[in-house]
Design a protein around this motif. Sequence first.
Motif, PDB file in Angstrom:
ATOM      1  N   LEU A   4     102.598 -87.018   2.240  1.00  0.00           N
ATOM      2  CA  LEU A   4     101.285 -87.215   2.838  1.00  0.00           C
ATOM      3  C   LEU A   4     101.398 -87.758   4.255  1.00  0.00           C
ATOM      4  N   GLU A   5     102.340 -88.655   4.471  1.00  0.00           N
ATOM      5  CA  GLU A   5     102.519 -89.218   5.808  1.00  0.00           C
ATOM      6  C   GLU A   5     102.962 -88.152   6.800  1.00  0.00           C
ATOM      7  N   MET A   6     103.864 -87.268   6.373  1.00  0.00           N
ATOM      8  CA  MET A   6     104.294 -86.178   7.247  1.00  0.00           C
ATOM      9  C   MET A   6     103.142 -85.214   7.532  1.00  0.00           C
ATOM     10  N   LEU A   7     102.318 -84.957   6.519  1.00  0.00           N
ATOM     11  CA  LEU A   7     101.166 -84.070   6.702  1.00  0.00           C
ATOM     12  C   LEU A   7     100.186 -84.671   7.704  1.00  0.00           C
ATOM     13  N   LEU A   8      99.870 -85.949   7.538  1.00  0.00           N
ATOM     14  CA  LEU A   8      98.932 -86.607   8.452  1.00  0.00           C
ATOM     15  C   LEU A   8      99.496 -86.700   9.862  1.00  0.00           C
TER      16      LEU A   8
ATOM     17  N   LEU B  30      87.484 -69.476   0.850  1.00  0.00           N
ATOM     18  CA  LEU B  30      88.338 -68.297   0.770  1.00  0.00           C
ATOM     19  C   LEU B  30      89.802 -68.630   1.017  1.00  0.00           C
ATOM     20  N   GLU B  31      90.063 -69.451   2.037  1.00  0.00           N
ATOM     21  CA  GLU B  31      91.444 -69.765   2.381  1.00  0.00           C
ATOM     22  C   GLU B  31      92.126 -70.582   1.286  1.00  0.00           C
ATOM     23  N   LEU B  32      91.413 -71.548   0.705  1.00  0.00           N
ATOM     24  CA  LEU B  32      92.018 -72.360  -0.343  1.00  0.00           C
ATOM     25  C   LEU B  32      92.294 -71.522  -1.590  1.00  0.00           C
ATOM     26  N   CYS B  33      91.367 -70.660  -1.942  1.00  0.00           N
ATOM     27  CA  CYS B  33      91.595 -69.796  -3.115  1.00  0.00           C
ATOM     28  C   CYS B  33      92.769 -68.859  -2.877  1.00  0.00           C
ATOM     29  N   ASN B  34      92.895 -68.301  -1.686  1.00  0.00           N
ATOM     30  CA  ASN B  34      94.024 -67.422  -1.390  1.00  0.00           C
ATOM     31  C   ASN B  34      95.345 -68.166  -1.438  1.00  0.00           C
ATOM     32  N   ARG B  35      95.364 -69.382  -0.900  1.00  0.00           N
ATOM     33  CA  ARG B  35      96.614 -70.153  -0.920  1.00  0.00           C
ATOM     34  C   ARG B  35      96.998 -70.559  -2.335  1.00  0.00           C
ATOM     35  N   LEU B  36      96.022 -70.949  -3.118  1.00  0.00           N
ATOM     36  CA  LEU B  36      96.339 -71.356  -4.493  1.00  0.00           C
ATOM     37  C   LEU B  36      96.798 -70.176  -5.338  1.00  0.00           C
ATOM     38  N   GLN B  37      96.298 -68.989  -5.070  1.00  0.00           N
ATOM     39  CA  GLN B  37      96.677 -67.830  -5.857  1.00  0.00           C
ATOM     40  C   GLN B  37      97.973 -67.182  -5.395  1.00  0.00           C
ATOM     41  N   ASN B  38      98.263 -67.278  -4.098  1.00  0.00           N
ATOM     42  CA  ASN B  38      99.416 -66.564  -3.560  1.00  0.00           C
ATOM     43  C   ASN B  38     100.613 -67.455  -3.291  1.00  0.00           C
TER      44      ASN B  38
ATOM     45  N   PHE C 204      98.278 -80.688  -5.566  1.00  0.00           N
ATOM     46  CA  PHE C 204      97.035 -79.945  -5.322  1.00  0.00           C
ATOM     47  C   PHE C 204      96.132 -80.676  -4.340  1.00  0.00           C
ATOM     48  N   GLU C 205      95.995 -81.993  -4.487  1.00  0.00           N
ATOM     49  CA  GLU C 205      95.074 -82.713  -3.616  1.00  0.00           C
ATOM     50  C   GLU C 205      95.545 -82.719  -2.167  1.00  0.00           C
ATOM     51  N   PHE C 206      96.877 -82.706  -1.960  1.00  0.00           N
ATOM     52  CA  PHE C 206      97.399 -82.668  -0.599  1.00  0.00           C
ATOM     53  C   PHE C 206      97.158 -81.304   0.045  1.00  0.00           C
ATOM     54  N   ARG C 207      97.276 -80.241  -0.743  1.00  0.00           N
ATOM     55  CA  ARG C 207      97.024 -78.903  -0.208  1.00  0.00           C
ATOM     56  C   ARG C 207      95.557 -78.734   0.164  1.00  0.00           C
ATOM     57  N   ALA C 208      94.673 -79.265  -0.663  1.00  0.00           N
ATOM     58  CA  ALA C 208      93.246 -79.188  -0.335  1.00  0.00           C
ATOM     59  C   ALA C 208      92.915 -80.021   0.906  1.00  0.00           C
ATOM     60  N   LEU C 209      93.503 -81.215   1.002  1.00  0.00           N
ATOM     61  CA  LEU C 209      93.267 -82.059   2.171  1.00  0.00           C
ATOM     62  C   LEU C 209      93.878 -81.441   3.424  1.00  0.00           C
ATOM     63  N   GLU C 210      95.034 -80.825   3.275  1.00  0.00           N
ATOM     64  CA  GLU C 210      95.685 -80.185   4.418  1.00  0.00           C
ATOM     65  C   GLU C 210      94.818 -79.071   5.000  1.00  0.00           C
TER      66      GLU C 210
END
Length: 414
Positions: free
Chosen positions: A302-306, A132-140, A148-154
């Motif tokens: 990616l380094e900042m995210l990790l 639910l959260e990933l679908c909401n973030r991708l749509q909004n 995309f892969e970083f948002r899913a991993l995040e």
Amino acid sequence: MEETQGQYYSSSLPESSLSHDGGGRSYFNGQINRGTGISGLKKRGHGSRSWIKISQDGNSQTVTLDKATIMRHCSLPSRDLRLLDPMFIYPSTILGREKAIVVNLEQIRCVITADEVILMNSLDGSVGQYRLELCNRLQNEKADDLPFEFRALELALELTCTSLDAQVKELEMEIYPVLDELASSISTLNLERVRRFKGHLLALTQRVQKVRDEIEHLMDDDGDMAEMCLTEKRRRSDTYTSNDYFQTRASGRVISKSAPASPERSISGVQMLQRAFSSIGNSSKHGSSMDSSDNGERIEPLEMLLEAYFIVIDNTLNTLLSLKEYIDDTEDFINIKLGNIQNQLIQFELLLTAATLVAAIFAAVAGVFGMNFETTVFDYPSGFNWVLVLTGIACAALYFALLFYFKYKKVLAA
């Protein structure tokens, strides 16, 4: 959010990998697909499972896939998919591959590609929350600069860190009152509760430690982080493919237009090959230098995210370690308290032993004079009484002498 069975997924995966009936039951071993008339794949030891596919635009659907189909679609070896098998318990792992990222974080087990997430379906609440959260973030949240892969991993890291932190706080709220009660009143029930909480604490610490080590390992290895830049790798692959296509067409036109009119101006095939290899070598050197210079820019997001989630999980681990230290301090306090009680019991036993010795001496004297033998003491009516009084006084003096000796040697407290 749409939920279909195999409709959208047929564009990216073979249709034969989707086989459902009206109740959602999957078929095995070459069963015929009744809806489309396409024969299903023959399952050779790879059972089909329910997966949730989430696309870039935020649409999700539930599909049934076997392991071989996912391996072909994502170019993954079998050992990587084995990490996602719910029948086995594997520690938290994040693997970067050529076309996908394999994520196994607690209950979130998925394969992330450059344009979709293949999430293992489960009844666990974390899976539904991730969907639910990933679908909401991708749509909004369309203005996000992350691929995309970083948002899913995040999101997977966020839910994992949040879940672990919530479990730590819950354990912390439960264990502190028990420890305080145990410190004030030592009982078997409280000791059993603390032992159970300590086992839970050690298991939770191992899980948090593994997630932290996995993030730290990725941060320390630029190559692994570069492997996880799937969108950038696909863009460069498409660019190189188009450049090679145009260079091939351009070289073909040059050769056709520069057909030699005389043998002196003709270029032999060997010379053309030498020039081609020379250009390829120069381009590869230039490309390697550009890759080394752009590597830092590619992996910086990616380094900042990790790093952000490493701080979060490290704080959670520090909380667990503090809780473990508090338990150890409580155990030390209890051991000291029990040792003090044991010393008091030993002192009391020593006093009883001394009193027993004195009483034994008094009983021995009374027993000796109670026998029938001739002595002048029995000539007086109160002679035996005086013997008992003098023996009692001597035994009391001996007892106090022993107490003074024990205190002098600091065997007893002053």
